[in-house]
Scaffold this motif. Structure first.
Motif, mmCIF file in Angstrom:
data_model
loop_
_atom_site.group_PDB
_atom_site.id
_atom_site.type_symbol
_atom_site.label_atom_id
_atom_site.label_comp_id
_atom_site.label_asym_id
_atom_site.label_seq_id
_atom_site.Cartn_x
_atom_site.Cartn_y
_atom_site.Cartn_z
ATOM 1 N N CYS A 19 0.825 -1.208 0.000
ATOM 2 C CA CYS A 19 0.000 0.000 0.000
ATOM 3 C C CYS A 19 0.862 1.262 0.000
ATOM 4 O O CYS A 19 1.750 1.415 0.845
ATOM 5 N N CYS A 21 -0.768 4.319 0.004
ATOM 6 C CA CYS A 21 -1.706 5.406 0.326
ATOM 7 C C CYS A 21 -0.983 6.471 1.150
ATOM 8 O O CYS A 21 0.134 6.254 1.624
ATOM 9 N N CYS A 24 0.158 5.127 4.579
ATOM 10 C CA CYS A 24 1.252 4.143 4.574
ATOM 11 C C CYS A 24 2.559 4.762 4.090
ATOM 12 O O CYS A 24 3.609 4.569 4.703
ATOM 13 N N ASN A 273 -5.366 0.682 7.468
ATOM 14 C CA ASN A 273 -4.282 1.653 7.274
ATOM 15 C C ASN A 273 -4.720 2.934 6.557
ATOM 16 O O ASN A 273 -4.025 3.938 6.618
ATOM 17 N N THR A 274 -5.849 2.909 5.880
ATOM 18 C CA THR A 274 -6.343 4.109 5.186
ATOM 19 C C THR A 274 -7.113 5.055 6.100
ATOM 20 O O THR A 274 -7.456 6.166 5.704
HETATM 21 ZN ZN LIG Z 1 -2.228 2.247 3.090
#
Ligand SMILES: [Zn+2]
Ligand SMILES: [Zn+2]
Length: 304
Positions: A19, A21, A24, A273-274
């Motif tokens: 990831c 994003c 992350c 995690n987002t």
């Molecule tokens: Zn992420």
């Protein structure tokens, strides 16, 4: 009742290996105010000596090493008296396969979750190397069960599992309507402390209400802040609800629900995690704090 959070992230952890994003990549680069988290697991104990793990995450080895309470006290020993599975999702049970070093294990699960993990699974033979390596104890919905270790030694804790709205894991989706796929836990200690543990909840239900009623502490599904969280970031096509998670934010969100509870500790866990509340300085974190709710983190500890 002693409680220690071993891991607080949803499947994939924070950061997630594939990831990029903003959360992350920001965490990797040290650009955001946030702390890495391993995948969800919590240890509970009545006496501080023998512990029950709520779920067995893929990072279980690191989680055991990171908490002295789970270190062996002799040449071959573990303070882990048992593992309780809330669903068959791999982020909740894959860690069992890492506990294969000829140690007797007690695993509490519904029959549905046991079959999904132990049947038609070649890897499971690693936990069948000697008779009695794994003792499965069956969770029956809404029936209280005293927790005990492999020798039958009582722990002083009683567990009641309730079916909560959820979904079947990918590897066992043929009977997706089975109420045994996803349970929330109500754990009571003999002096009367109550912990409600609901790390995966697709939405409101009377079972969810019954689980949290009168609890001293509540762990609750903190996966997604918004319904369209993954869609808006362009990294997924499914909504929070499609993935069987009750969104936190907005009217009808789980933060509003938790705000109304009387539990002393209300803690989000299984955080994707987002999720913007992972940032210590975000507006979403401030909303959570203003509601008297906490964002769970690895190493969080309290006593009830
Ligand atoms: Zn992420
Ligand atoms: Zn999960």
């Amino acid at each position: 009742l002693f409680v220690r959070v071993l891991g607080s992230a949803a499947g994939g952890g924070f950061p997630q290996w594939n990831c990029g994003c903003a959360n992350c990549s920001g965490l990797r680069a040290g650009r955001i105010a946030a702390t890495a988290r391993t995948q969800e697991s919590v240890a509970v104990s009545a006496d501080g000596d023998s512990w029950f793990l709520l779920n067995a995450s893929p990072e279980i080895r690191q989680q055991i090493e990171g908490f002295a309470g789970l270190h062996p006290k002799s040449q071959r020993h573990t303070p882990i008296a048992g593992v309780i599975l809330t669903s068959g999702d791999l982020d909740h049970c894959l860690g069992l396969l890492s506990l294969r070093e000829s140690q007797s294990l007690v695993v509490y699960a519904t029959e549905r979750v046991r079959r999904g993990f132990a049947e038609d699974n070649g890897f499971y033979r690693t936990l069948e190397r000697f008779p009695g390596q794994v003792t499965w104890r069956r969770l029956l919905l809404s029936e209280p069960l005293p927790l005990s270790d492999a020798k039958g030694q009582k722990s002083g804790l009683t567990l009641t599992p309730f079916s909560v709205p959820g979904k079947a894991p990918l590897h066992d989706s043929d009977r997706s309507d089975d109420p045994e796929h996803s349970v929330g836990l109500r754990i009571e200690s003999e002096p009367g402390a109550v912990l409600a543990y609901l790390s995966g909840v697709a939405g409101p239900s009377s079972a969810v209400d019954a689980l949290v009623r009168g609890a001293d502490a509540v762990f609750f599904d903190g996966t997604f802040w918004a319904s369209d969280e993954l869609i808006a970031l362009g990294i997924g096509t499914r909504s929070a609800e499609d993935m069987a998670h009750w969104r936190i934010g907005g009217a009808g969100g789980s933060l509003e629900y938790l705000r109304g509870l009387s539990a002393r500790r209300r803690v989000f866990i299984h955080i994707n995690n987002t999720n913007p509340m992972l940032r210590d300085d975000s507006a979403e974190r401030k909303q959570v704090q203003a509601a008297g709710v906490e964002v769970g983190y690895d190493g969080m500890e309290f006593q009830l």
